[in-house]
Write a protein that holds these residues in place. Sequence first.
Motif, short mmCIF file in Angstrom:
data_model
loop_
_atom_site.label_atom_id
_atom_site.label_comp_id
_atom_site.label_asym_id
_atom_site.label_seq_id
_atom_site.Cartn_x
_atom_site.Cartn_y
_atom_site.Cartn_z
N ARG A 17 -40.20 -16.80 -9.96
CA ARG A 17 -39.10 -17.76 -9.77
C ARG A 17 -38.01 -17.59 -10.84
NH1 ARG A 17 -38.76 -20.39 -5.21
NH2 ARG A 17 -40.75 -20.59 -4.19
N ASP A 18 -38.38 -17.02 -12.00
CA ASP A 18 -37.39 -16.77 -13.05
C ASP A 18 -36.34 -15.74 -12.63
OD1 ASP A 18 -38.76 -18.52 -14.73
OD2 ASP A 18 -39.98 -16.92 -15.59
N PHE A 19 -36.61 -14.99 -11.57
CA PHE A 19 -35.74 -13.91 -11.13
C PHE A 19 -34.88 -14.29 -9.93
CE2 PHE A 19 -38.82 -12.09 -13.79
CZ PHE A 19 -38.30 -10.92 -14.30
N LEU A 20 -35.04 -15.52 -9.45
CA LEU A 20 -34.36 -15.94 -8.23
C LEU A 20 -32.98 -16.51 -8.51
CD1 LEU A 20 -37.32 -17.62 -6.32
CD2 LEU A 20 -36.62 -15.22 -6.34
N GLU A 21 -32.15 -16.51 -7.49
CA GLU A 21 -30.82 -17.08 -7.55
C GLU A 21 -30.63 -17.99 -6.33
OE1 GLU A 21 -27.81 -14.05 -7.19
OE2 GLU A 21 -28.69 -13.24 -5.37
N GLU A 22 -29.56 -18.71 -6.30
CA GLU A 22 -29.21 -19.52 -5.13
C GLU A 22 -28.49 -18.59 -4.15
OE1 GLU A 22 -29.18 -22.75 -2.74
OE2 GLU A 22 -30.00 -22.78 -4.77
N PRO A 23 -29.14 -18.23 -3.03
CA PRO A 23 -28.51 -17.27 -2.12
C PRO A 23 -27.32 -17.87 -1.38
CG PRO A 23 -30.58 -18.03 -1.20
CD PRO A 23 -30.45 -18.64 -2.57
N SER A 24 -26.30 -17.06 -1.19
CA SER A 24 -25.12 -17.50 -0.45
C SER A 24 -25.17 -17.04 1.01
CB SER A 24 -23.86 -16.99 -1.12
OG SER A 24 -23.89 -15.58 -1.19
N ASP A 25 -26.05 -16.13 1.32
CA ASP A 25 -26.15 -15.57 2.67
C ASP A 25 -27.22 -16.30 3.47
OD1 ASP A 25 -26.23 -14.06 4.96
OD2 ASP A 25 -26.62 -12.15 3.96
N GLU A 26 -26.81 -17.14 4.39
CA GLU A 26 -27.75 -17.91 5.21
C GLU A 26 -28.56 -17.00 6.14
OE1 GLU A 26 -28.51 -21.19 4.92
OE2 GLU A 26 -27.18 -21.12 3.18
N LYS A 27 -28.12 -15.75 6.35
CA LYS A 27 -28.84 -14.82 7.22
C LYS A 27 -30.18 -14.40 6.61
CE LYS A 27 -24.66 -12.97 9.29
NZ LYS A 27 -23.77 -11.83 9.37
N LEU A 28 -30.38 -14.67 5.32
CA LEU A 28 -31.65 -14.33 4.67
C LEU A 28 -32.78 -15.27 5.10
CD1 LEU A 28 -30.36 -13.66 1.04
CD2 LEU A 28 -31.17 -11.95 2.67
N TYR A 29 -32.42 -16.42 5.66
CA TYR A 29 -33.40 -17.44 6.04
C TYR A 29 -33.93 -17.22 7.46
CZ TYR A 29 -32.41 -20.09 1.86
OH TYR A 29 -32.30 -20.48 0.56
N TYR A 30 -35.19 -17.55 7.64
CA TYR A 30 -35.86 -17.46 8.94
C TYR A 30 -35.82 -18.85 9.58
CZ TYR A 30 -37.58 -12.89 7.56
OH TYR A 30 -37.65 -11.58 7.17
N ASN A 31 -34.72 -19.16 10.25
CA ASN A 31 -34.60 -20.50 10.80
C ASN A 31 -33.89 -20.56 12.15
OD1 ASN A 31 -32.00 -19.99 9.98
ND2 ASN A 31 -31.96 -21.50 8.36
N ASP A 32 -33.97 -19.50 12.94
CA ASP A 32 -33.26 -19.53 14.22
C ASP A 32 -34.09 -20.13 15.36
OD1 ASP A 32 -35.06 -17.56 15.01
OD2 ASP A 32 -33.55 -16.00 15.27
N GLY A 33 -35.32 -20.55 15.07
CA GLY A 33 -36.14 -21.18 16.10
C GLY A 33 -36.93 -20.22 16.97
N SER A 34 -36.83 -18.91 16.72
CA SER A 34 -37.59 -17.94 17.52
C SER A 34 -39.08 -18.06 17.20
CB SER A 34 -37.10 -16.52 17.24
OG SER A 34 -37.46 -16.13 15.92
N GLU A 35 -39.90 -17.53 18.06
CA GLU A 35 -41.35 -17.57 17.85
C GLU A 35 -41.74 -16.87 16.55
OE1 GLU A 35 -43.89 -19.21 19.35
OE2 GLU A 35 -42.25 -20.19 20.43
N LEU A 36 -41.12 -15.74 16.28
CA LEU A 36 -41.40 -15.02 15.03
C LEU A 36 -41.05 -15.89 13.83
CD1 LEU A 36 -42.09 -12.49 13.35
CD2 LEU A 36 -39.72 -11.77 13.66
N HIS A 37 -39.91 -16.55 13.87
CA HIS A 37 -39.50 -17.38 12.74
C HIS A 37 -40.39 -18.60 12.60
CE1 HIS A 37 -35.17 -15.60 12.35
NE2 HIS A 37 -36.11 -14.69 12.32
N LYS A 38 -40.87 -19.17 13.69
CA LYS A 38 -41.79 -20.31 13.62
C LYS A 38 -43.10 -19.87 12.94
CE LYS A 38 -40.08 -22.74 17.65
NZ LYS A 38 -40.35 -23.12 19.04
#
Length: 166
Positions: free
Chosen positions: A40-61
């Motif tokens: 967690r010491d290496f993480l940043e606040e991402p600006s690219d929402e495409k990095l998130y798995y949240n489109d509701g597809s079966e794979l993302h669920k």
Amino acid sequence: NKHANIPQNRQRVFIHGFANQSDWLNYAPPKQIPLTRNFRDFLEEPSDEKLYYNDGSELHKEINDKVCRLDRVYSRAIRGILEIKSGVAPTLTAHMGTGGSSIPLIRDEKGVRQLTIRECARFQGMSDDYIFPVRKSQAYKQIGNSVNVKVIEAIAKGMFDDKIAN
């Protein structure tokens, strides 16, 4: 990484070459150091929402169900989602940016996401001012194919520090 205080599992063999036997005999390889930092010491606040798995597809669920802990890194692999119980990042590979397997995943307050290019570069010991002047997928590939800068620095110090001082 046991020689750079970087929480990434990256097992590599380094071959050290010397022109003179005396240099080899005087060489002291880098010592292992305790890991005091968390991924967690290496993480940043991402600006690219495409990095998130949240489109509701079966794979993302499925991914959102399996990637459930904030204190762990996961890996999306051919065999499914693997939890890295050691709490360190898995080996970063050249395939991270392709959408395929071997993708490190984390959960944060917004959901489950891939690591950013900057985060991956940090896991390789690169400074934040290093810029990748290539497409995003190519930057991930370069990072996955690279060696850890801090480990190479430690090896080089052992090989050359006494020669530079003279």
